[in-house]
Write a protein that holds these residues in place. Structure first.
Motif, PDB file in Angstrom:
ATOM      1  N   LEU A 109       0.830  -1.212   0.000  1.00  0.00           N
ATOM      2  CA  LEU A 109       0.000   0.000   0.000  1.00  0.00           C
ATOM      3  C   LEU A 109       0.860   1.256   0.000  1.00  0.00           C
ATOM      4  O   LEU A 109       0.436   2.296  -0.506  1.00  0.00           O
ATOM      5  CB  LEU A 109      -0.938  -0.013   1.222  1.00  0.00           C
ATOM      6  N   ASP A 110       2.075   1.164   0.538  1.00  0.00           N
ATOM      7  CA  ASP A 110       2.962   2.327   0.514  1.00  0.00           C
ATOM      8  C   ASP A 110       3.867   2.362  -0.721  1.00  0.00           C
ATOM      9  O   ASP A 110       4.842   3.123  -0.768  1.00  0.00           O
ATOM     10  CB  ASP A 110       3.760   2.503   1.818  1.00  0.00           C
ATOM     11  N   VAL A 131      -1.693  -3.267 -11.028  1.00  0.00           N
ATOM     12  CA  VAL A 131      -1.151  -3.319  -9.671  1.00  0.00           C
ATOM     13  C   VAL A 131      -1.907  -4.362  -8.858  1.00  0.00           C
ATOM     14  O   VAL A 131      -3.133  -4.333  -8.797  1.00  0.00           O
ATOM     15  CB  VAL A 131      -1.263  -1.940  -8.981  1.00  0.00           C
ATOM     16  N   LEU A 165      -2.387  -4.828  -5.382  1.00  0.00           N
ATOM     17  CA  LEU A 165      -2.140  -4.015  -4.185  1.00  0.00           C
ATOM     18  C   LEU A 165      -2.299  -4.879  -2.936  1.00  0.00           C
ATOM     19  O   LEU A 165      -3.368  -5.429  -2.670  1.00  0.00           O
ATOM     20  CB  LEU A 165      -3.115  -2.837  -4.162  1.00  0.00           C
ATOM     21  N   PRO A 178      -2.210  -5.532   1.157  1.00  0.00           N
ATOM     22  CA  PRO A 178      -2.492  -4.792   2.396  1.00  0.00           C
ATOM     23  C   PRO A 178      -1.321  -4.855   3.365  1.00  0.00           C
ATOM     24  O   PRO A 178      -1.320  -5.674   4.297  1.00  0.00           O
ATOM     25  CB  PRO A 178      -3.737  -5.505   2.954  1.00  0.00           C
ATOM     26  N   LEU A 179      -0.377  -4.005   3.169  1.00  0.00           N
ATOM     27  CA  LEU A 179       0.928  -4.129   3.812  1.00  0.00           C
ATOM     28  C   LEU A 179       1.648  -2.795   3.717  1.00  0.00           C
ATOM     29  O   LEU A 179       1.604  -2.137   2.686  1.00  0.00           O
ATOM     30  CB  LEU A 179       1.710  -5.206   3.040  1.00  0.00           C
ATOM     31  N   THR A 223      -5.698  -6.756  -3.817  1.00  0.00           N
ATOM     32  CA  THR A 223      -6.723  -6.080  -4.613  1.00  0.00           C
ATOM     33  C   THR A 223      -6.103  -5.772  -5.960  1.00  0.00           C
ATOM     34  O   THR A 223      -5.109  -5.051  -6.043  1.00  0.00           O
ATOM     35  CB  THR A 223      -7.164  -4.761  -3.940  1.00  0.00           C
ATOM     36  N   LEU A 283      -5.888  -3.900  -9.308  1.00  0.00           N
ATOM     37  CA  LEU A 283      -6.335  -2.616  -9.850  1.00  0.00           C
ATOM     38  C   LEU A 283      -5.639  -2.398 -11.183  1.00  0.00           C
ATOM     39  O   LEU A 283      -4.417  -2.532 -11.269  1.00  0.00           O
ATOM     40  CB  LEU A 283      -5.958  -1.477  -8.900  1.00  0.00           C
ATOM     41  N   MET A 297      -4.321   9.840  -1.744  1.00  0.00           N
ATOM     42  CA  MET A 297      -2.957   9.384  -2.026  1.00  0.00           C
ATOM     43  C   MET A 297      -2.833   9.000  -3.499  1.00  0.00           C
ATOM     44  O   MET A 297      -3.719   8.372  -4.063  1.00  0.00           O
ATOM     45  CB  MET A 297      -2.661   8.174  -1.130  1.00  0.00           C
ATOM     46  N   GLY A 327       1.907   6.508  -3.831  1.00  0.00           N
ATOM     47  CA  GLY A 327       2.019   6.614  -2.374  1.00  0.00           C
ATOM     48  C   GLY A 327       2.222   7.993  -1.774  1.00  0.00           C
ATOM     49  O   GLY A 327       2.549   8.110  -0.593  1.00  0.00           O
ATOM     50  N   PHE A 387       2.882   7.195   4.134  1.00  0.00           N
ATOM     51  CA  PHE A 387       3.476   6.329   5.146  1.00  0.00           C
ATOM     52  C   PHE A 387       4.994   6.361   5.005  1.00  0.00           C
ATOM     53  O   PHE A 387       5.559   5.672   4.165  1.00  0.00           O
ATOM     54  CB  PHE A 387       2.988   4.897   4.988  1.00  0.00           C
ATOM     55  N   VAL A 428       4.317  -3.799   8.376  1.00  0.00           N
ATOM     56  CA  VAL A 428       3.057  -3.821   9.116  1.00  0.00           C
ATOM     57  C   VAL A 428       1.990  -4.439   8.215  1.00  0.00           C
ATOM     58  O   VAL A 428       1.685  -3.905   7.147  1.00  0.00           O
ATOM     59  CB  VAL A 428       2.628  -2.394   9.524  1.00  0.00           C
ATOM     60  N   ASP A 429       1.448  -5.572   8.652  1.00  0.00           N
ATOM     61  CA  ASP A 429       0.368  -6.203   7.884  1.00  0.00           C
ATOM     62  C   ASP A 429      -0.949  -5.504   8.173  1.00  0.00           C
ATOM     63  O   ASP A 429      -1.266  -5.201   9.322  1.00  0.00           O
ATOM     64  CB  ASP A 429       0.239  -7.675   8.274  1.00  0.00           C
ATOM     65  N   LEU A 430      -1.720  -5.278   7.126  1.00  0.00           N
ATOM     66  CA  LEU A 430      -3.056  -4.715   7.273  1.00  0.00           C
ATOM     67  C   LEU A 430      -4.081  -5.775   6.906  1.00  0.00           C
ATOM     68  O   LEU A 430      -3.744  -6.789   6.296  1.00  0.00           O
ATOM     69  CB  LEU A 430      -3.214  -3.488   6.369  1.00  0.00           C
ATOM     70  N   GLY A 445      -7.670  -6.341   4.888  1.00  0.00           N
ATOM     71  CA  GLY A 445      -8.623  -5.715   3.993  1.00  0.00           C
ATOM     72  C   GLY A 445      -8.078  -5.569   2.585  1.00  0.00           C
ATOM     73  O   GLY A 445      -7.164  -6.295   2.218  1.00  0.00           O
ATOM     74  N   PRO A 446      -8.637  -4.660   1.811  1.00  0.00           N
ATOM     75  CA  PRO A 446      -9.624  -3.665   2.232  1.00  0.00           C
ATOM     76  C   PRO A 446     -10.975  -4.298   2.582  1.00  0.00           C
ATOM     77  O   PRO A 446     -11.445  -5.166   1.865  1.00  0.00           O
ATOM     78  CB  PRO A 446      -9.768  -2.756   1.001  1.00  0.00           C
ATOM     79  N   TYR A 476      -8.746  -0.089   5.204  1.00  0.00           N
ATOM     80  CA  TYR A 476      -7.994  -1.197   5.788  1.00  0.00           C
ATOM     81  C   TYR A 476      -8.046  -1.136   7.314  1.00  0.00           C
ATOM     82  O   TYR A 476      -8.091  -0.046   7.893  1.00  0.00           O
ATOM     83  CB  TYR A 476      -6.522  -1.119   5.363  1.00  0.00           C
TER      84      TYR A 476
END
Lengths: 199, 199
Positions: free
Chosen positions: A12-13, A152, A154, A156-157, A189, A191, B10, B14, B166, B174-176, B178-179, B193
């Motif tokens: 995500l970043d 992409v 994407l 979640p990280l 995800t 995209l 964003m 990013g 970020f 860092v694991d998130l 989602g979305p 997320y």
């Protein structure tokens, strides 16, 4: 004529690799988090993903007719032993031809110019799409007005650093169109964007 | 108890601002690309967006009970003239109290510690969510295990540099999760997320 696309798993970043080439386990976790088998031309490289990603990847593999890759990716993979995992011809952008290449048994061509490389890959693709990797090559195609789409995956990280997918973009800001396709799945995800602002 | 969330527009690469504070016209184009009116507490600040984004933003405004902001954002906005656009109490994280503050007519509190700031905002929010901005404050909340959700309005744009949303993430990767919500719209894709990996 097919499209020229680039694709990557990105945090995500915005990173396709974490600091010191870390994070690949997380970036590519979605290649192994399901029960749908996706086979490649290399028996030892078989993926097990969830349904939506597997369907998308199978569609992509069928749509892609050739690849353009950078010398770094070629060296990192050892030229995939002479056979790309998707069983397609590969054009390597390189100022020099590596020792032992070209090989009669391997559909790899070496070209020093990005424009010539894409043109050659288009011929080899026979109307199908051309995939360009990695980031440096994709960026060169973007700068040269040769890139049609950016795909992409994407993840979640937050990696917090590393190798950005899009670094040192020439002619930034670059407006994109889309996403024209969004495929949500477990741990990723998908995209897909079109490049609209050709330089 | 409400959640603690951070949100930003964003670019796909990013960034929440381009080089030299550029790119805001593009990052916030979706605030003005439709015919749905979203009003704020400031009559001169009225947005015209497309339907999906307007519905989401109206829901968010209703759900948010208080904000935690950094001193930089406070200074940049001049403390919003003493009234946040969403008409909510604001806790400013700052090592010093600016001249002329606190003001009896303005619901702004000044707290030097991020943990104390979030705790105070939670009290003020009365069970509703707490929004934390900008990036530095959000990152501090993430590092302190105080952040529950990250809301990204992903804009189809490559800025090529600038201010990452970020940056310098502590405890990366860092694991998130989602979305858990995806809202596609014109010129923006809303992705939400959950933060799962608390330090």
């Amino acid at each position: 004529m097919g499209k020229v696309i680039t694709a990557a798993s990105m945090s995500l970043d915005g990173y396709i690799a974490g600091p010191d080439e870390s994070g690949f386990d997380r970036l590519f976790a979605w290649y192994g988090n399901g029960d749908q088998v996706v086979e490649t031309a290399h028996p030892e490289l078989t993926w097990h993903m969830t349904k939506a990603s597997a369907e998308l990847l199978r569609r992509d593999i069928a749509a892609l007719g050739a690849f353009v890759v950078g010398r770094r990716l070629f060296d990192l993979t050892g030229g995939w032993g002479g056979s790309h995992p998707f069983d397609r011809p590969v054009v390597v952008v390189s100022h020099s031809v590596p020792d032992g290449w070209p090989r009669p048994d391997a559909p790899f061509t070496f070209v020093s110019d990005i424009g010539a490389a894409v043109a050659r890959a288009r011929e080899l693709a026979g109307g199908r799409d051309v995939g360009v990797n990695g980031g440096t090559i994709a960026r060169q195609c973007l700068a040269a007005g040769l890139l049609d789409e950016i795909w992409v995956a994407l993840v979640p990280l937050l990696l917090g650093g590393g190798t950005p997918f899009f670094d040192h973009v020439a002619n930034a800001p670059v407006d994109l169109d889309g996403p024209f396709e969004i495929v949500p799945d477990q741990g990723v995800t998908h995209l897909r964007y079109r490049v609209t602002a050709r330089p």
